[in-house]
Write an enzyme that holds these catalytic residues in place. Structure first.
Site, PDB file in Angstrom:
ATOM      1  N   LYS A 103      16.446  -1.035  -4.094  1.00  0.00           N
ATOM      2  CA  LYS A 103      15.514  -0.859  -5.215  1.00  0.00           C
ATOM      3  C   LYS A 103      14.166  -0.360  -4.690  1.00  0.00           C
ATOM      4  O   LYS A 103      13.942  -0.345  -3.471  1.00  0.00           O
ATOM      5  CB  LYS A 103      15.356  -2.177  -5.957  1.00  0.00           C
ATOM      6  N   ARG A 120      13.027 -17.807 -12.459  1.00  0.00           N
ATOM      7  CA  ARG A 120      12.561 -16.465 -12.838  1.00  0.00           C
ATOM      8  C   ARG A 120      13.594 -15.973 -13.832  1.00  0.00           C
ATOM      9  O   ARG A 120      13.572 -16.397 -14.985  1.00  0.00           O
ATOM     10  CB  ARG A 120      12.437 -15.617 -11.562  1.00  0.00           C
ATOM     11  N   TYR A 180     -18.229   1.598   5.306  1.00  0.00           N
ATOM     12  CA  TYR A 180     -18.777   1.064   4.047  1.00  0.00           C
ATOM     13  C   TYR A 180     -19.266  -0.372   4.220  1.00  0.00           C
ATOM     14  O   TYR A 180     -18.599  -1.195   4.860  1.00  0.00           O
ATOM     15  CB  TYR A 180     -17.692   1.047   2.968  1.00  0.00           C
ATOM     16  N   MET A 238     -10.721   4.772   1.588  1.00  0.00           N
ATOM     17  CA  MET A 238      -9.605   5.388   0.867  1.00  0.00           C
ATOM     18  C   MET A 238      -8.739   6.267   1.778  1.00  0.00           C
ATOM     19  O   MET A 238      -7.516   6.220   1.729  1.00  0.00           O
ATOM     20  CB  MET A 238     -10.128   6.211  -0.321  1.00  0.00           C
TER      21      MET A 238
END
Ligand SMILES: Cc1ncc(COP(=O)(O)O)c(C=O)c1O
Length: 361
Positions: free
Chosen positions: A35, A131, A257, A305
């Site tokens: 999957k 679940r 940053y 990023m």
């Protein structure tokens, strides 16, 4: 030359990991869980590479299965979440897909929309994951209804999912296995499936008739305390790049940053063109290991990023173009995941489309 960030998918390692599954569960049939685009490795390449070594595939939903059918994959495919709407049922029947049936809504739809081609159903039992699946007290009633449905292939199979199999000493797994076995005894001769990768590796009593490994196929340990090698597995995905800049900074200069990291002395800092938009985890802290020229150096400053920076004090001669590995051989993805407070599963599935893929047969 394009941006030098790419993943290598090693299909020989994938096949070796399937062999490891077979060695752990020699009597069982194998449902390879592919999957989420085979956990980010490319479902079609993965399926083609192991179609003759496994007995069935499992994906999340119909759309994922159709991608495989369109590529010519013929093995049965199990839809782990089953179906969502009745209009999927004719396609499921026609494409020889198996469905997990986990809810009374699905049962109602199945009974109302009989198919001319009979369907393969795996009744999903909730033995403790809480679940999907029917709680044990409802199994008798659901079984009775479905066992009488002429358009379902009989007997149905049963499956459940383990919640804590990655904790080797957690008695919860034994409790789930006991619950599952009790239901099987009650239902009679039905085929079963319970074990995920951790179940395959550590819980022989959970093997049942069909095992359902996912993460171990890709050469990642399901256990928090070990890496692939400890489990006899080989990493399939290798994330590589190269330095694109090396500069010398002065003591006290800040990097990246937020100016969160400062140079403790005059030193070289390298830039690698891979960031969170490539799938490198933004929460990887300063100190996370990265291989430059095959040797470990620490990440410094915030992941941005498109780029990350590394401390090159241990490699004063490193230069733009030098090879970088972000995870893969000699740098376990499990280690990067631990540093970033996540799991290998998440890192694998989050490598983004702009990262080139090289498939090695
Ligand atoms: C129902 C089911 N079976 C098997 C697996 C495979 O699990 P793993 O990747 O831990 O082997 C998954 C994955 O989440 C799953 O949801």
């Amino acid at each position: 030359m394009s941006r030098p960030t790419y993943v290598v998918i090693d299909l020989a390692a994938l096949r070796a990991n399937v062999a490891r599954v077979r060695a752990c569960a020699p009597q069982q049939r194998v449902i390879a869980v592919i999957k989420a685009n085979a956990y980010g490795h490319g479902a079609v390449h993965v399926a083609q590479a192991i179609e003759s070594n496994v007995d069935m595939f499992a994906v999340c939903c119909l759309e994922e299965a159709l991608v495989l059918r369109e590529a010519g994959i013929q093995l049965p495919i199990l839809l782990l979440e089953g179906f969502f709407h009745a209009d999927e049922l004719p396609v499921i029947a026609e494409q020889n897909l198996h469905i997990a049936v986990h809810s009374s809504q699905q049962v109602e739809l199945l009974l109302k929309h009989a198919q001319t081609t009979p369907l393969n159903v795996w009744l999903k039992i909730d033995t403790g994951m809480h679940r999907l699946g029917f709680l044990p007290q409802f199994i008798t009633a659901v079984w009775k209804v479905l066992a009488a449905a002429p358009h379902l292939i009989q007997p149905l199979r049963i499956m459940s999912h383990l919640a804590c199999a990655d904790e080797r000493n957690n008695p919860y797994t034994q409790q789930q296995v006991r619950e599952f076995n009790e239901i099987q005894r009650y239902l009679g001769k039905v085929e079963t499936s319970l074990a995920n990768s951790a179940g395959v590796l550590a819980w022989q009593e959970a093997h049942g008739d069909w095992v359902r490994p996912g993460i171990m196929l890709y050469g990642v340990s399901p256990f928090p305390e070990t890496v692939a090698k400890d489990e006899g597995l080989q990493p399939v995905m290798h994330l590589h790049s190269a330095l694109i800049s090396v500069k010398q900074y002065r003591r006290g200069d800040s990097i990246g940053y937020g100016a969160t990291w400062r140079c403790p002395q005059s030193m070289p800092v390298g830039v690698i063109p891979a960031g969170y938009a490539d799938g490198y985890p933004r929460h990887a802290p300063s100190g996370t290991p990265i291989l430059v020229n095959g040797r470990r150096v620490p990440l410094v400053g915030r992941v941005s990023m498109d780029m990350i920076m590394v401390d090159l004090r241990s490699q004063p001669n490193a230069k733009p173009g030098d090879p970088v590995t972000l995870w893969g051989r000699n740098l376990p993805i499990e280690e990067i995941a631990t540093h970033s407070n996540t799991i290998g599963y998440e890192l694998l599935t989050k490598v983004t489309a702009r990262v080139r893929r090289v498939i090695n047969n």
